[in-house]
Design an enzyme around this catalytic site. Structure first.
Site, PDB file in Angstrom:
ATOM      1  N   LYS A 251       0.829  -1.209   0.000  1.00  0.00           N
ATOM      2  CA  LYS A 251       0.000   0.000   0.000  1.00  0.00           C
ATOM      3  C   LYS A 251       0.869   1.268   0.000  1.00  0.00           C
ATOM      4  O   LYS A 251       0.638   2.190  -0.795  1.00  0.00           O
ATOM      5  CB  LYS A 251      -0.931   0.010   1.221  1.00  0.00           C
ATOM      6  N   GLU A 359      -2.924   6.085   5.880  1.00  0.00           N
ATOM      7  CA  GLU A 359      -3.178   5.640   7.254  1.00  0.00           C
ATOM      8  C   GLU A 359      -3.257   6.825   8.218  1.00  0.00           C
ATOM      9  O   GLU A 359      -2.656   6.800   9.302  1.00  0.00           O
ATOM     10  CB  GLU A 359      -2.080   4.669   7.704  1.00  0.00           C
TER      11      GLU A 359
END
Length: 659
Positions: A251, A359
């Protein structure tokens, strides 16, 4: 790095017979010159020079200059793959420059020049007198005559002195520092973005979206497998996309390629340049906002780095992210959630065509998480920007228009869920034995006695018995991390006492193990076996003990030779635990142990800790603002709010969690 150089310079000046330590100051400046542009070295020079001058005067400042010269020269020459001849030529040029500058200064400052020559003459006369007394009159006479000639041609003497002196110092610095830099050549700077390789005309044409990935892969230098396996995707202007997947699925690597890094294979098609940080280009908001906040005031940080003349409605942007009326606040006084929203406002001030949020809610409590999600979910409707949101949370992924799942299989695609916080529970009694840890009226104040003093804890009292499992829950800024450091003996409370077996924990550092929020910051060695052995206190050549330590935390012994930076987030946390548990601590404190982990990694880590607590009687204290899945590991729950423990009957209505 500048501050480190300044500290070394100050010590070398202030401590008697420590001048040789100044050579260590070349290391940070050499690393900067080797890895970054010259302007980075100049910025560090200014910072270090100011610090050293204010504390150690002109001597400290000149030591910094010498360190910067030697380190900068070595770093630049090593980066350009040159050798000793280049050092000699460069040092001759530098010597001539320094010498000419000093000659010019002495010609202007005549009184200083005369004073220097008088001191030198007195020294020479003293040596000549000594030689005469030992019946070396001829040598004494020659010394005076040659010195008189040298003083007459002092300009040439100064030039020769600086040329020879700087050349010798440069060669010594090159010999010592180049070896260190050579060892760093093979260490990839994996998070450094390469310069965009377009033409000069294309560089000005910023256009990061729409972007199309065609069979894109990426493998870090020296790695044996791809960090990002083959992916093909399209991202359109104004689109809200969530990127999900387990730890290690790529990611963050996908984020780096979107932000401009060239893939190992495949093609990336854009209408123009990435424009990272530029108006109308690409903006990135990272997991740790502290690394992105640069201004001392909130309003300053929003406009930091924007081109001169750019007009930004700071109040409107702050209001949009929920920071109304905080423009004049100091950034150092903001909570984690507020810092994250400030980083988002600063990114939006660039009016990006592509915003990447990596995140961003991981280190934020549930209240801050919901506020950030509210801002992000409506972002594409209020602005002409494409949003790529990398997340582990199911409700965050559901708010996007579509999801890109990087999981290899459905087994790895589990998402983090949310739940209501458990009520505080009372003390669990295990018998009449004395508690392992006992906190009596613990309070702590940062900056005590100063105008910016801040109270973190007030009158905290509780006990932890052998084999106990305790969850200390609270939001950002509630004092959880401060409490963890006090219990581990790394911070001495300003009031009260934290005791282990009746003695203060700060007198028994190491008996209570502490696992930090960010596992990577606790890993100090380059390889797994070196890290475990160093933390546990035995030799890395003891392969059986290394393998046993890794086996305790469920890691394959074959990982022992793997580099730390090749591990996933979950593996890094387990390596930290392997080193800590190998020391056989009386208690283990875990500060936000589930932060940044996917659902599968969380389940595996919790199962491991539950087994250790049940089978080995390990005492576990978890400090967290999340609580899903922690019921079996931590039967006891304590709620911390604004530095104090809430009453037993109080319950928290906050939601959040990890699974």
């Amino acid at each position: 790095m500048g501050a480190l150089c300044a500290v070394i310079a100050i010590i070398s000046v202030a401590v008697p017979f420590a001048a040789g330590l100044a050579l260590l100051g070349t290391v940070p400046t050499g690393l900067l010159a080797y890895r970054y542009r010259l302007r980075v070295l100049l910025a560090a020079t200014v910072a270090a020079g100011v610090i050293a001058f204010l504390i150690a005067g002109l001597g400290g400042f000149m030591t910094v200059v010498h360190c910067v010269y030697i380190g900068g020269l070595t770093g630049v020459i090593k980066r350009r793959r040159k050798g000793t001849p280049t050092v000699i030529v460069s040092s001759l040029i530098a010597g001539l420059a320094f010498g000419a500058a000093n000659v010019g200064a002495l010609m202007v400052m005549t009184r200083l020049r005369h004073l220097i020559f008088e001191v030198m003459t007195s020294n020479v006369n003293g040596i000549a007198t000594f030689l005469t007394r030992v019946h070396m009159q001829g040598t004494a006479g020659d010394l005076k005559r040659y010195f008189a000639v040298a003083v007459h041609y002092w300009q040439f003497l100064v030039l020769i002195y600086y040329c020879v002196g700087i050349m010798i110092v440069s060669l010594i610095g090159w010999w010592a520092l180049s070896r260190l830099l050579e060892r760093m050549r093979g260490i990839p700077d994996v998070h450094k973005l390469d310069a965009w390789a377009g033409s000069d005309s294309e560089r000005g044409a910023v256009g990061p979206v729409p972007v199309r990935f065609d069979k894109v892969r990426f493998r870090y230098p020296g790695a044996r497998q791809d960090a990002l396996r083959e992916v093909s995707l399209e991202l359109h202007a104004g689109e809200h996309v969530a990127v999900t997947g387990p730890n290690g699925s790529g990611k963050t690597t996908l984020m780096l390629i979107l932000a401009g890094r060239e893939p190992t294979s495949g093609t990336v098609q854009r209408p123009g340049a990435v424009g990272l940080g530029k108006l109308g280009g690409t903006a990135v908001v990272l997991q740790h906002p502290e690394s992105q906040v640069l201004g001392t005031r909130v309003a300053d940080d929003v406009v930091w780095g924007l081109p001169p003349g750019t007009r930004i409605d700071v109040e409107r942007l702050l209001g949009e992210v929920g920071l109304d009326g905080l423009a004049e606040r100091e950034t150092g006084s903001l909570s984690g959630g507020e810092l994250q929203r400030l980083a988002l406002a600063a990114a939006m001030a660039r009016e990006p065509a592509l915003l990447i949020a990596d995140e961003v809610t991981t280190m934020v409590d549930q209240q801050g998480r919901e506020a950030l999600l509210g801002v992000l979910s409506g972002l594409t409707k209020r602005h002409r920007t494409a949003l790529v949101h990398i997340t582990h949370y199911n409700n965050e992924a559901e708010s996007a228009e579509r999801t890109i799942d990087l999981s290899d299989s459905p087994d790895n695609a589990g998402m983090v869920e949310t739940a209501v916080a458990p009520a505080r529970t009372g003390t669990v009694h295990h018998g009449s034995q004395a508690p392992v840890l006992e906190l009596v009226g613990v309070g702590h104040e940062y900056g005590i006695g100063t105008p910016w003093a801040k109270t973190a804890l007030r009158d905290v009292s509780f006990a932890v018995e052998q084999g106990d499992g305790v969850l200390i829950h609270g939001g950002n800024g509630s004092g959880k991390s401060t409490l963890a450091w006090i219990m581990a003996g790394l911070t001495v409370p300003t009031s009260g006492a934290c005791l282990m077996d009746g003695q203060p924990t700060h007198e028994q550092v190491g008996a209570v193990a502490l696992s930090f929020q960010a596992a990577r910051l606790q890993l100090m060695r380059p390889r797994v076996d070196l890290e475990v052995a160093s933390a546990a206190g035995f030799s890395p050549r003891d392969h059986d003990r290394v393998a046993a330590a890794l086996g305790v935390v469920g890691l394959d012994p074959t990982l022992a030779k793997r580099r730390i930076d090749q591990l996933s987030g979950g593996q890094m946390r387990r390596v930290v635990l392997a080193g800590l548990l190998a020391r056989s601590p009386r208690a283990l404190i875990l500060d936000e142990p589930l932060a940044g982990l996917d659902a599968a990694s969380q389940r595996g880590l919790l199962r491991l800790l539950e087994d250790l607590r049940r089978e080995r009687g390990l005492t576990v204290v978890v400090i967290s603002h999340d609580f899903v899945g922690l019921e079996d590991l931590c039967p006891r729950t304590l709620h911390l709010h604004n530095g104090t423990l809430e009453p037993l009957e109080s319950t928290s209505a906050a939601a959040g969690g990890m699974a």
